[in-house]
Design an enzyme around this catalytic site. Structure first.
Site, PDB file in Angstrom:
ATOM      1  N   CYS A 175      -0.247   4.080   2.271  1.00  0.00           N
ATOM      2  CA  CYS A 175       0.081   3.419   3.808  1.00  0.00           C
ATOM      3  C   CYS A 175       1.139   3.854   4.212  1.00  0.00           C
ATOM      4  O   CYS A 175       1.897   5.134   5.071  1.00  0.00           O
ATOM      5  CB  CYS A 175      -0.669   2.228   4.190  1.00  0.00           C
ATOM      6  SG  CYS A 175      -1.560   1.934   3.354  1.00  0.00           S
ATOM      7  N   ASP A 176       1.627   3.161   3.437  1.00  0.00           N
ATOM      8  CA  ASP A 176       3.715   3.151   3.777  1.00  0.00           C
ATOM      9  C   ASP A 176       4.777   4.034   2.801  1.00  0.00           C
ATOM     10  O   ASP A 176       5.733   4.008   3.628  1.00  0.00           O
ATOM     11  CB  ASP A 176       4.213   1.729   3.800  1.00  0.00           C
ATOM     12  CG  ASP A 176       2.444   1.191   4.589  1.00  0.00           C
ATOM     13  OD1 ASP A 176       2.542   1.288   5.727  1.00  0.00           O
ATOM     14  OD2 ASP A 176       3.036  -0.265   3.667  1.00  0.00           O
ATOM     15  N   CYS A 200       0.629  -0.843   0.785  1.00  0.00           N
ATOM     16  CA  CYS A 200       0.508  -0.160   0.247  1.00  0.00           C
ATOM     17  C   CYS A 200       1.305   1.370  -0.374  1.00  0.00           C
ATOM     18  O   CYS A 200       1.257   1.968   0.959  1.00  0.00           O
ATOM     19  CB  CYS A 200      -0.756   0.290   1.345  1.00  0.00           C
ATOM     20  SG  CYS A 200      -1.675   1.112   1.423  1.00  0.00           S
TER      21      CYS A 200
END
Ligand code: NAP
Length: 311
Positions: A138-139, A135
């Protein structure tokens, strides 16, 4: 015995499930949505959605799914967060079983979507969350100013590379063939980005490091050459983002319903092979898996469920 008989239980609350909920509630069906985690589905992790009609330019998948969720919930379906472990579709009353409870309904809409496929390379599991990610939204911020590597050549890999290119020092797309699968328009943007490189005909052999990811071993499939790509010593780590497709979430169905390679075959009205059970979105066997097609499927499935109840 469950305490209530629903008209429709929708399993999954991505665009397909939420759209089904809107149509079901507008038809005044007694509706329950069962969702495992956050509402929104796969789209929640997409950096930007620019191909959903009526979408706002630059809007993230998370924002779009939150707007969809708010709209669907404004029609007041019941919803629970639970993991469906099995189903029983043998009788007229369909049963949906979770760890705590069995729910019963006249009809079911399966809208569970899909999960990211893993590479299966040594070290992948060990370094998941410590350099390996599925992701970018997200990261990505963990790798600000660092070098990141993206595996895959489809729309997801290239779109997420574009997102990462705004955060990372450099992005290298590692693809197993010499041509990308992604749409040409997305590829052109990546080729013009300035800090996106391409490592084609290349596969990941191993993922290595200490506490964090420090190197990846890659192989050129044409020459057989093996190379170790190491993190910049000043950074100490690197990002490896894997976007190599999706796998449908249907294991919990066992043999209750016909599957094809894990996907659920339906007709154009979203009927599965079991009367009263419908499928919608990415979990279906279909040509184009997009937010717009998931939302359309959800609407059709809800209307088909309504028709089934009235028959
Ligand atoms: P995809 O289109 O199936 O692409 C998967 C990519 O990963 C392919 O390039 C494939 O290589 C590669 N791959 C598969 N298994 C691999 C392995 N074991 N090792 C290395 N590489 C591997 O998946 P996706 O990109 O996730 O997209 C899924 C669907 O969502 C598609 O229909 C796509 O169009 C859609 N989507 C659309 C948008 C958009 O329009 N904005 C954005 C994201 C996704 P090969 O090419 O060699 O098979």
């Amino acid at each position: 015995m469950a305490d209530k008989l629903y008209d429709v239980i929708i399993i999954g609350s991505g665009p397909a499930g939420l759209s089904a909920a809107i149509y079901a509630r507008r038809a005044e069906l007694n509706t329950l949505i069962i969702e495992k985690g956050l509402s929104g589905g796969q789209i929640f992790q997409t950096a930007s959605v620019e191909n959903y009609p009526g979408g706002i330019k630059g809007e993230s998948g998370a924002d779009l799914s939150m707007r969809m969720d708010a709209q669907a919930k404004s029609f007041e379906p019941e919803s629970v967060t639970a993991n469906v472990t099995s189903v029983d579709f043998t009788g007229d009353v369909k049963k949906v079983i979770t760890a705590d409870k069995t729910y019963e309904s006249k009809t079911i809409i399966l809208a569970t979507g899909s999960n990211p496929v893993k590479l299966g390379a040594p070290g992948e599991e060990e370094y998941a969350g410590r350099g390996v990610s599925y992701c970018a939204t997200c990261d990505g911020p963990f790798f600000r100013g660092m070098d990141v590597y993206v595996v895959g050549g489809g729309d997801s890999a290239i779109e997420e590379s574009l997102h990462l290119s705004k955060i990372a020092r450099s992005v290298t797309i590692i693809h197993r063939r010499d041509a990308l699968r992604a749409a040409k328009s997305i590829e052109t943007k990546a080729r013009n980005a300035g800090n996106i490189n391409f490592l084609l005909d290349t596969v990941i052999e191993e993922i290595k490091g200490g506490d964090l990811l420090e190197s990846i071993i890659v192989k050129n499939v044409k020459t057989g050459n093996i190379t170790e790509i190491k993190a910049n010593p000043e950074d100490g780590t690197m990002g490896l983002f894997v976007f190599v497709g999706m796998r449908p979430i249907t294991e919990f169905l066992g043999d209750a319903i016909e599957l094809d390679n894990g996907y659920i075959p339906t007709d154009e009205e979203m009927h599965t092979n079991v009367p009263g059970v419908f499928a919608a979105g990415d979990v279906r066997k279909k040509m184009l898996r997009q937010v717009v097609t998931a939302a359309a499927d959800g609407a059709i499935a809800a209307v088909s469920a309504e028709n089934y109840i009235e028959e």
